[in-house]
Design an enzyme around this catalytic site. Structure first.
Site, PDB file in Angstrom:
ATOM      1  N   GLN A  21     -27.310  -9.479  49.826  1.00  0.00           N
ATOM      2  CA  GLN A  21     -26.165  -9.547  50.743  1.00  0.00           C
ATOM      3  C   GLN A  21     -26.748  -9.275  52.256  1.00  0.00           C
ATOM      4  OE1 GLN A  21     -23.682  -7.229  47.285  1.00  0.00           O
ATOM      5  NE2 GLN A  21     -23.001  -6.818  49.465  1.00  0.00           N
ATOM      6  N   ARG A  73     -29.279  -5.399  49.569  1.00  0.00           N
ATOM      7  CA  ARG A  73     -29.248  -5.903  51.083  1.00  0.00           C
ATOM      8  C   ARG A  73     -30.634  -6.529  51.324  1.00  0.00           C
ATOM      9  NH1 ARG A  73     -24.656  -5.878  53.120  1.00  0.00           N
ATOM     10  NH2 ARG A  73     -24.481  -3.645  53.116  1.00  0.00           N
ATOM     11  N   CYS A 110     -16.553  -8.800  50.235  1.00  0.00           N
ATOM     12  CA  CYS A 110     -17.355 -10.149  50.526  1.00  0.00           C
ATOM     13  C   CYS A 110     -17.925 -10.765  49.483  1.00  0.00           C
ATOM     14  CB  CYS A 110     -18.147 -10.077  51.818  1.00  0.00           C
ATOM     15  SG  CYS A 110     -19.109  -8.736  51.580  1.00  0.00           S
ATOM     16  N   HIS A 139     -24.154 -14.236  52.274  1.00  0.00           N
ATOM     17  CA  HIS A 139     -24.260 -13.280  51.145  1.00  0.00           C
ATOM     18  C   HIS A 139     -24.520 -14.658  49.880  1.00  0.00           C
ATOM     19  CE1 HIS A 139     -23.019  -9.845  52.431  1.00  0.00           C
ATOM     20  NE2 HIS A 139     -22.136  -9.454  51.905  1.00  0.00           N
TER      21      HIS A 139
HETATM   22  N1  HSE Z   1     -19.447  -4.252  51.455  1.00  0.00           N
HETATM   23  C1  HSE Z   1     -19.889  -5.529  51.761  1.00  0.00           C
HETATM   24  C2  HSE Z   1     -21.610  -5.480  52.090  1.00  0.00           C
HETATM   25  C3  HSE Z   1     -19.303  -6.161  52.975  1.00  0.00           C
HETATM   26  O1  HSE Z   1     -21.867  -4.336  52.253  1.00  0.00           O
HETATM   27  O2  HSE Z   1     -21.968  -6.453  52.114  1.00  0.00           O
HETATM   28  C4  HSE Z   1     -17.604  -6.074  52.794  1.00  0.00           C
HETATM   29  O3  HSE Z   1     -16.980  -6.752  51.779  1.00  0.00           O
END
Ligand code: HSE
Length: 380
Positions: A167, A268, A140, A275
């Site tokens: 993210q 995160r 993503c 995102h």
């Molecule tokens: N791996 C990505 C995330 C989401 O942890 O934000 C999937 O594409």
């Protein structure tokens, strides 16, 4: 092909978050009119499936090779474990239909194409022509980045990219989203109606985070009032798997003559489903900002350039401005003090739409020979 002349398309994982977003998009765009859908289940075959085209069929068994083999195309949003379990067995059984998948399992396989058609339609068409049968959605944060700056990269104008990603919890799954909201609630319940001292509130939060009933089973840590600068496992020399994908997947998607170095830190943050990525881009040439903007805008119709001023940025270059839409907002475009060729940029996109479901939906349409439906469908 089914008796009605429509292609039989199987859906596995349609109840999950990406699957639900995919089905909603397909219903919005009336894509189901083009196919005969069959819904599969890993847990409850035989029970009732979703109502689609006013029709409800029983769920097929997602582990039955015989039932899967009846499909001409399979769209899997069930996750990597399912793909690992079933894909090779299905191919070994002689099935040569199109496999369209959201999971990362097959992305870097030689016989797989990563799909992000507004950016790599030529690559997809070439793969189809060469007989490729496996079409996989990209990571993503990579897809969102390329929906932002793919236009520049496709022109071969980028020497390297350094990034910081921000993210959303959705990237870690529905349970992580729920837990983030529970964490917010936990704090809200504690502070509600209390005269707290702003200066010491964070100390109080630390105490709350340490309590046994603070909800953090899924995320593993408090994400509320925090951020987590590590996503997924370690691959090499202190780099996370998530970070490694920006180089490997982006370059596979673009298939440029020489790979572009891309690296940075994946973080995160406590947002729900968007995102964002902050980018420093080293250009190969001294281009004006006007030239850059016009190149970027010519890449696809969902890109909106947000003027680099405070008001426009704070109003439009945020997850809440983009969430649940197909728009990709790109802003903070400016030449940095590092030099004329060093461009600053910031891109925001919905993790579940362009980051997951939409490229799959569009790959399905391309493979069905319905490309004309991909044009003119931008919505505000
Ligand atoms: N791996 C990505 C995330 C989401 O942890 O934000 C999937 O594409």
């Amino acid at each position: 092909m089914a008796k009605n002349g429509l292609r039989k398309v199987g859906f596995v994982g349609w109840r999950g978050m990406v699957g639900r977003v995919l089905l909603t998009r397909m219903e919005e765009e009336k894509d189901f009119a083009l196919i005969e859908p069959h819904f599969f289940s890993t847990s409850a075959p035989g029970s009732k499936g979703p109502v689609v085209k006013n029709n409800q069929t029983n769920l097929k068994d997602a582990f039955s090779l015989a039932e899967l083999k009846e499909m001409e195309m399979i769209v899997a949003t069930q996750g990597g474990d399912y793909t690992k379990k079933i894909f090779s067995a299905l191919r070994s059984s002689g099935w040569d239909g199109y496999w369209i998948d959201a999971a990362s399992t097959l992305r870097l396989h030689e016989d797989a194409c990563i799909v992000l058609d507004p950016i790599n339609r030529k690559v997809i068409d070439e793969e189809v022509k060469n007989g490729c049968r496996n079409f996989i959605g990209g990571n993503c944060t990579v897809s969102v980045m390329l929906m932002g700056i793919g236009g520049l990269m496709n022109e071969g104008l980028v020497e390297w990219v350094s990034f910081m990603s921000y993210q959303a919890a959705s990237g870690a799954g529905a349970k992580a989203m729920e837990e983030l909201i529970q964490q917010m609630n936990y704090l809200a319940n504690h502070f509600q109606g209390v005269n707290f001292d702003s200066l010491n509130a964070d100390q109080e939060m630390e105490e709350l985070f340490g309590r046994n009933d603070f909800p953090q089973k899924t995320i593993g840590q408090p994400l509320v009032n925090s951020l987590l600068p590590w996503i997924d496992t370690e691959v090499q020399k202190g780099q996370s798997r998530e970070e490694s994908k920006s180089f490997s997947e982006a370059n596979k998607i673009l298939n440029l003559a020489s790979p572009v170095p891309i690296d940075g830190t994946c973080v995160r943050v406590p947002t729900l489903r968007c995102h964002s990525k902050g980018l420093t881009i080293k250009l190969k040439e001294k281009l004006s900002l006007e030239e850059i903007e016009s190149l970027l805008l010519s890449s696809h119709p969902w890109l909106k350039i947000i003027p680099n001023n405070r008001k426009a940025t704070l109003e439009n270059l945020t997850p809440s401005a983009v969430s649940r839409t197909l728009n990709i907002h790109l802003g903070r475009l400016r030449k940095t003090n590092l030099g004329e060729e060093y461009l600053n940029a910031f891109v925001v996109g919905d993790q579940l739409l362009w980051g997951a479901a939409e490229p799959l939906r569009r790959a399905l349409l391309i493979l069905l020979g319905e490309s004309e439906r991909l044009i003119h469908e931008r919505k505000e």
